[in-house]
Design an enzyme around this catalytic site. Structure first.
Site, PDB file in Angstrom:
ATOM      1  N   MET A  77      -6.602   6.384   4.041  1.00  0.00           N
ATOM      2  CA  MET A  77      -6.242   6.975   5.331  1.00  0.00           C
ATOM      3  C   MET A  77      -6.041   8.483   5.172  1.00  0.00           C
ATOM      4  SD  MET A  77      -4.112   4.145   7.392  1.00  0.00           S
ATOM      5  CE  MET A  77      -2.520   4.431   6.627  1.00  0.00           C
ATOM      6  N   GLY A  78      -6.524   9.019   4.043  1.00  0.00           N
ATOM      7  CA  GLY A  78      -6.448  10.466   3.858  1.00  0.00           C
ATOM      8  C   GLY A  78      -5.090  10.933   3.384  1.00  0.00           C
TER       9      GLY A  78
ATOM     10  N   HIS B 288      -3.460  11.912  -2.515  1.00  0.00           N
ATOM     11  CA  HIS B 288      -2.603  12.306  -3.635  1.00  0.00           C
ATOM     12  C   HIS B 288      -3.226  11.720  -4.904  1.00  0.00           C
ATOM     13  CE1 HIS B 288      -1.198   8.217  -3.327  1.00  0.00           C
ATOM     14  NE2 HIS B 288      -0.748   8.431  -2.096  1.00  0.00           N
TER      15      HIS B 288
ATOM     16  N   HIS C  43      -4.678   8.120  -4.775  1.00  0.00           N
ATOM     17  CA  HIS C  43      -6.022   7.976  -4.198  1.00  0.00           C
ATOM     18  C   HIS C  43      -7.080   8.524  -5.160  1.00  0.00           C
ATOM     19  CE1 HIS C  43      -3.487   8.613  -0.426  1.00  0.00           C
ATOM     20  NE2 HIS C  43      -4.036   7.446  -0.182  1.00  0.00           N
TER      21      HIS C  43
ATOM     22  N   LYS D 185      -0.416  -0.580  -5.568  1.00  0.00           N
ATOM     23  CA  LYS D 185       0.735  -0.211  -4.722  1.00  0.00           C
ATOM     24  C   LYS D 185       0.829  -1.141  -3.505  1.00  0.00           C
ATOM     25  CE  LYS D 185       3.266   3.140  -2.451  1.00  0.00           C
ATOM     26  NZ  LYS D 185       2.568   3.442  -1.192  1.00  0.00           N
TER      27      LYS D 185
ATOM     28  N   GLN E 175      -1.717  -6.479   0.247  1.00  0.00           N
ATOM     29  CA  GLN E 175      -2.971  -6.111   0.905  1.00  0.00           C
ATOM     30  C   GLN E 175      -4.166  -6.513   0.025  1.00  0.00           C
ATOM     31  OE1 GLN E 175      -3.549  -2.120   2.709  1.00  0.00           O
ATOM     32  NE2 GLN E 175      -4.826  -1.658   0.958  1.00  0.00           N
TER      33      GLN E 175
HETATM   34  P1  AMP Z   1      -3.693   4.560   2.034  1.00  0.00           P
HETATM   35  O1  AMP Z   1      -4.368   5.869   2.231  1.00  0.00           O
HETATM   36  O2  AMP Z   1      -2.219   4.644   1.946  1.00  0.00           O
HETATM   37  O3  AMP Z   1      -4.196   3.494   2.977  1.00  0.00           O
HETATM   38  O4  AMP Z   1      -4.134   4.054   0.593  1.00  0.00           O
HETATM   39  C1  AMP Z   1      -5.478   3.962   0.223  1.00  0.00           C
HETATM   40  C2  AMP Z   1      -5.583   3.284  -1.117  1.00  0.00           C
HETATM   41  O5  AMP Z   1      -4.872   4.047  -2.094  1.00  0.00           O
HETATM   42  C3  AMP Z   1      -4.983   1.862  -1.142  1.00  0.00           C
HETATM   43  O6  AMP Z   1      -5.823   1.032  -1.903  1.00  0.00           O
HETATM   44  C4  AMP Z   1      -3.665   2.086  -1.815  1.00  0.00           C
HETATM   45  O7  AMP Z   1      -3.185   0.932  -2.488  1.00  0.00           O
HETATM   46  C5  AMP Z   1      -4.016   3.186  -2.807  1.00  0.00           C
HETATM   47  N1  AMP Z   1      -2.811   3.889  -3.232  1.00  0.00           N
HETATM   48  C6  AMP Z   1      -1.854   4.447  -2.446  1.00  0.00           C
HETATM   49  N2  AMP Z   1      -0.871   4.963  -3.192  1.00  0.00           N
HETATM   50  C7  AMP Z   1      -1.206   4.729  -4.491  1.00  0.00           C
HETATM   51  C8  AMP Z   1      -0.583   5.018  -5.749  1.00  0.00           C
HETATM   52  N3  AMP Z   1       0.588   5.659  -5.823  1.00  0.00           N
HETATM   53  N4  AMP Z   1      -1.220   4.636  -6.868  1.00  0.00           N
HETATM   54  C9  AMP Z   1      -2.415   3.967  -6.801  1.00  0.00           C
HETATM   55  N5  AMP Z   1      -3.047   3.671  -5.656  1.00  0.00           N
HETATM   56  C10 AMP Z   1      -2.450   4.039  -4.527  1.00  0.00           C
END
Ligand code: AMP
Length: 279
Positions: free
Chosen positions: A29-30, A33, A36, A152, A156
């Site tokens: 979702m952008g 960090h 991602h 994380k 899901q």
């Molecule tokens: P999001 O943008 O929050 O939807 O996350 C996108 C992807 O990044 C998902 O597969 C999350 O599980 C992964 N993600 C988010 N935070 C972390 C993290 N701290 N370490 C590893 N993967 C992450």
């Protein structure tokens, strides 16, 4: 590195440049960090071409959640991705119009039953339906061979895994470890909602999970009692669970892999974390 914002442009790249190659997908979702970026690095290392999607999916936010204020930082995200080794193999698909993912009259929901009876599923009604629906669309649109997700969001991942199994989707899934701040706090786009003080206090989340794991390995019943005491004494824990990581039910004698997972509200910010271990 390429940036496309429409399905039509992406279709062209897929047709002209992806034939016969191993395609990796990193759905996000952008507001990227290091968490991602670690997924993108894994994809770059293991596949020929990587599609990173950046789409704040309205369907996975509840009515009182942070869809409106969710950070949208495309320029910055592109800069970060461009710095990765092999970034010339990345296409970023960042639709600026929801219709690229959900065309007019789109009226289908993908729902995996089960696995949402615990953890975030209990506290975010409808959330996982929104996730599986968008992920299904992204699998279909990108025609990827392997999709990379973070541990994380372990629940899901399990739910997506079940969707892939049930619908027999032609895609492999890869789960990557949680990337953390030096304090142990799991990296999250939502961390920036917190003050420095809140961030340092939030280190207690990961510490609590590890403490519970240590107690669990010595005395399972005691671990459950300690968990209940923590929940009783600290109302900011939305949940704190020790479960069988396969079915997300209470652990039993048959359990071979355990998840200790928690959700904690720090001010207005909801944070999640988990640790997994085999017995
Ligand atoms: P999001 O943008 O929050 O939807 O996350 C996108 C992807 O990044 C998902 O597969 C999350 O599980 C992964 N993600 C988010 N935070 C972390 C993290 N701290 N370490 C590893 N993967 C992450």
């Amino acid at each position: 590195m390429k940036l496309v914002t429409t399905k039509k442009e992406l279709d062209k790249i897929i047709e002209e440049e992806h034939a016969g190659l191993h395609i990796g997908l990193v759905p996000t979702m952008g507001n990227l960090h290091l968490g991602h970026l670690s997924l993108a690095e894994a994809s770059l290392a293991q596949t020929d071409k990587t599609i990173v999607t950046i789409f704040v999916n309205p369907k996975q936010f509840g009515e009182n959640e942070d869809f409106g204020k969710y950070p949208r930082t495309l320029e910055r995200d592109l800069k970060l991705l461009k710095k990765l080794e092999g970034s010339e193999n990345i296409t970023v698909f960042a639709p600026q119009n929801e219709k690229e993912i959900y065309p007019d009259q789109f009226n289908t929901t993908i729902e995996v039953k089960g696995l949402d009876h615990a953890l975030c599923g209990l506290h975010r009604p409808g959330h996982f339906k929104g996730v599986t629906t968008v992920v299904y669309q992204l699998f279909k649109i990108t025609k990827a061979d392997t999709a990379f997700f973070g541990q994380k969001d372990y629940q899901q991942f399990r739910i997506i895994e079940k969707m892939v199994e049930d619908l027999d989707l032609p895609i492999k899934l890869s789960m990557q470890p949680i990337i953390r701040e030096a304090s142990g706090l799991a990296m999250s786009s939502r961390n920036q909602y917190m003050s420095e003080e809140q961030k340092s206090e939030a280190a207690l989340i990961n510490k609590t999970l590890y403490d519970l794991k240590e107690i669990f390995l010595k005395d399972r019943l005691k671990a459950n009692a300690v968990r209940e005491k923590i929940l009783f004494e600290e109302p900011r824990w939305q949940y704190l669970e020790i479960l069988d990581a396969h079915n997300l039910k209470d652990f039993s004698d048959k359990t071979t892999k355990v998840i200790v997972a928690g959700a904690f509200t720090m001010g207005d910010t909801r944070l999640i974390d988990n640790i997994l271990f085999s017995l």
